[in-house]
Design an enzyme around this catalytic site. Sequence first.
Site, short mmCIF file in Angstrom:
data_model
loop_
_atom_site.label_atom_id
_atom_site.label_comp_id
_atom_site.label_asym_id
_atom_site.label_seq_id
_atom_site.Cartn_x
_atom_site.Cartn_y
_atom_site.Cartn_z
N HIS A 407 51.84 3.84 60.91
CA HIS A 407 51.83 5.04 61.74
C HIS A 407 51.63 6.29 60.89
O HIS A 407 50.78 7.15 61.19
CB HIS A 407 53.14 5.13 62.52
CG HIS A 407 53.22 6.30 63.45
ND1 HIS A 407 53.03 6.19 64.80
CD2 HIS A 407 53.50 7.61 63.22
CE1 HIS A 407 53.18 7.38 65.37
NE2 HIS A 407 53.46 8.26 64.42
N GLU A 408 52.41 6.40 59.82
CA GLU A 408 52.34 7.60 59.00
C GLU A 408 51.03 7.67 58.21
O GLU A 408 50.45 8.75 58.06
CB GLU A 408 53.54 7.65 58.04
CG GLU A 408 54.90 7.58 58.71
CD GLU A 408 55.06 8.57 59.86
OE1 GLU A 408 54.53 9.69 59.77
OE2 GLU A 408 55.70 8.21 60.87
#
Length: 949
Positions: A407-408
């Site tokens: 996600h990051e």
Amino acid sequence: MGGGFYISKFVGVVGIVFGAGAVATVIALAVVYSQEVAKNEALSPTNGGSTIKPPVTTPGGSTVKPQITTPVIPTTAPSNEPWDKYRLPDTLKPDHYNLTLWPRLTVNAQDLYIFTGNSYVVFQCVKETDLILIHSNKLNYTKWGDDHLAKLSALGSTPAPTIKKSWIQPTTQFLVLELNGKLAVGESYQLDTVFVGELADDLGGFYRSVYTEEGEEKVVATTQMQPTDARKAFPCFDEPAMKAIFHITLLHPPMTVALSNGMEHGQYSPVEVTEVGPKGPVTVWRTSFDKTKKMSTYLLAFIVSDYDYINSTNDNVLIRIYARKKAIADGQGEYALNKTGPILKFFEKYYNATYPLPKSDQIALPDFNAGAMENWGLITYRETALLYDPKMSSNSNKERIATIIAHELAHMWFGNLVTLRWWNDLWLNEGFASYVEYLGANEAEPDWNIKDLIVLGDVHRVFAVDALASSHPLSSREEDIQKPEQISELFDAISYSKVRSSVFSTYLNTFAYDNTVYTDLWDHLQMAVNSTGTSLPTGQTVHSIMNRWVLQMGFPVVTINTTTGLINQQHFLLDPSTAGSVPPSDFKYEWIVPIRWMNTGLVQQQIWLEDKTGILFQLSTELNWWMMLLTLQGEYMKDSQFICIFSLSRAKYINTTLALRTTKYLRSEREYMPWESALDNLDFFYLMFDRSEIYGIMQTYLKYQIEPLFKHFGNITGNWTNVPTGHMDQYNQVNAIRVACSTGIEECQTLTKGWYSQWMKDPANNPIHPNLRTTVYCSAIAAGGAAEWEFGWDQFQAATIAIEADKLRSALACTKQPWLLNKYLEYTLDANKIRKQDATSTIVYIASNVVGQSLAWDFMRDRWNYIFTQYGGGSFSFSNLINGVTKRFSTEFELKQLKQFQADNSEVGFGSGTLAVSQSIERTTANIKWVAENKDSVQTWFTTEVPKE
């Protein structure tokens, strides 16, 4: 481009399905992270903070001894003045900053942790003005020679106007400089400031995190800027569109490590700095960093710590994992290091764009209110989201680490390289990252089939929120999102879970290092449609289709008449009677829904439902819900059908007992997905009835259904001595134990109590497998008394690994002893017992226990003023706290209490939980109606279906 909601033969003929997204965007595709940032009231000139008089070292190394001032605050300023508005005017544009910060990792004479700093920003005047507004929050400023809070210089040939007046405007968080003349359009200026702030433990801005290692207390100076806390670290134009280049320098104690977004250079250059006070001169190190790319303030990070790291290189990108020295020595960073490279490589291919930075640092922090934060080049994580220990971590912990890293890293392009112009389009950042995290994690762990979890992770959760009349659209108007707490309020399930995208290469290339609005994405999707010849409805464009999904809240339920082929859509609401309170929509709650139908001849047909009604085609066979129920004995009933059926029953589209009938086949089911979906949906019945006479027969029914699954896992694991090989099977083993023990299967309770008792006798040797610890701890503590709880508490305090501490922290809320739960609630207000990052979630854990429900509610009501002040009006956790504590509410008395709570605290406020209060009232009202309409039939159904002894 060929997206859309696919209706299989099985689902299509049964009558009712949910409509979903269009073209490249489909509803509900993300794990929801509670990006929680606490903003505690800390030392500031506007809240009675103490005066601090430390020295500040200038970039050249000389020492300035500032005289801290009490800022002048105009008392009669009219409300229409620029400094009384929350948005920056469009008169100035930053080019670059030069920032030097010195965090003190020990307390000063006033027993405070502080940081000092000096900075200058070079900006260009784009519209003539005699006013400078720059964001500032909880900073004390040094007076310059002209008795003002900043110094203004011209970088061109025209002298800068002098400063007439300077002050802090606390409500809108501005440093205000009124000038005696006009700034000239096209000219560049430099604004210098010297300041001091508290390195507080409030988890926002530049803050401190504290941990103990080998008996020594250590302090980390770290940051969390999103969405509006860069202004707590230094004065800045703190809006995402105000991109600039940053030159960062950190002063820090010898033998500590300094990190920032850029690669460090000139590291470990000793410089002597004079402290004010009896200790005399001290030596600190100066670390400077390469200038950043052009970026937004909310993506800045700077950290000073006593950490160690491991590293590798992937295609010339330096990858480093930083953590506490013992965590690194124990190998807890290895998993993240091994998976970061492949995930980065995957996204480079997916985006068709090279990773734009020379390094990717990732760091695990003991105190961090968000799950993780995508700071460009220096991603910050909770320890539980980055560190993996095979002896302590479960497979779900491992999956969480993989998905959060993905996600990051997805944000490095989508969000960082190309950034939203304003927070009203937050969904564009988070929704996209929340979808592709599954793709990145699947690349890292292809054997997990992790993409199958999208429906369970997102669809069900977003349905629960977006089916309320008090939901909100994906995209709001800019003018409706102004205050910091309004921005924080957007970090919810809707923004994270209601979006999917696919074609972005030209989009990223066009807007690299720039800002966009969501319509820019539609433009590029339309380009893809045009180039591929994809068919859209006549007269429709990507804009016209997608705007219906992002500019109005909610989603449609699509009804198909299986006899006539007539299709109908309407706004899906869990309580249809609330339709009159739904905000007006330009689209009258009509969506453009692509429907693919596979008929009995296995021939696909697609139509677009553009209005309230349409025609699919004439069906030759009449089938109904009873036909579907017969198929449940076969292989058809899976996750999404459970979600649809139970949601439809709550909204009165089908009978509640008809939905319950779908659970009868579970006794023969062994797969995780249908079990997890069914349990998620049955949880609503437990919330509504676990304080009523229905609870007992529900327990007996579910005990009957779970018993074969429990025995199945006992058999395939060698009587619980081994772990199933499959990722999903490991999850379902946890379900089997959790439900079997909670419904009273004696063999299960004996098993879990035995494991826990064995551990109590020999605390150094925990016999419980990491996969099973959360549920075993909970079961044993629930069945035990004070001794079991106190042992769990002792182990929680002694835990050196955050993942293990989290398992114990949740399990401690499972006790059935009210006095222990009350004690635990009190602990949440003591940061020495429960870290601030964990306080609100701990209260929600207690409220999830039926014994703790009323205790947590009374506690929250009684302490709201303190909780709200202590944990900050902009904390993302408040919506989770309010929703979590009130989710069981289903009586008129509770509704009255909830409304009274709203009225009693109207002056105190609810910050980012404001919408959650309204949603809780609406949900409680719907629950009251649902219970009144369904209690008798549900009781009769369970009574009938409970097997006779």
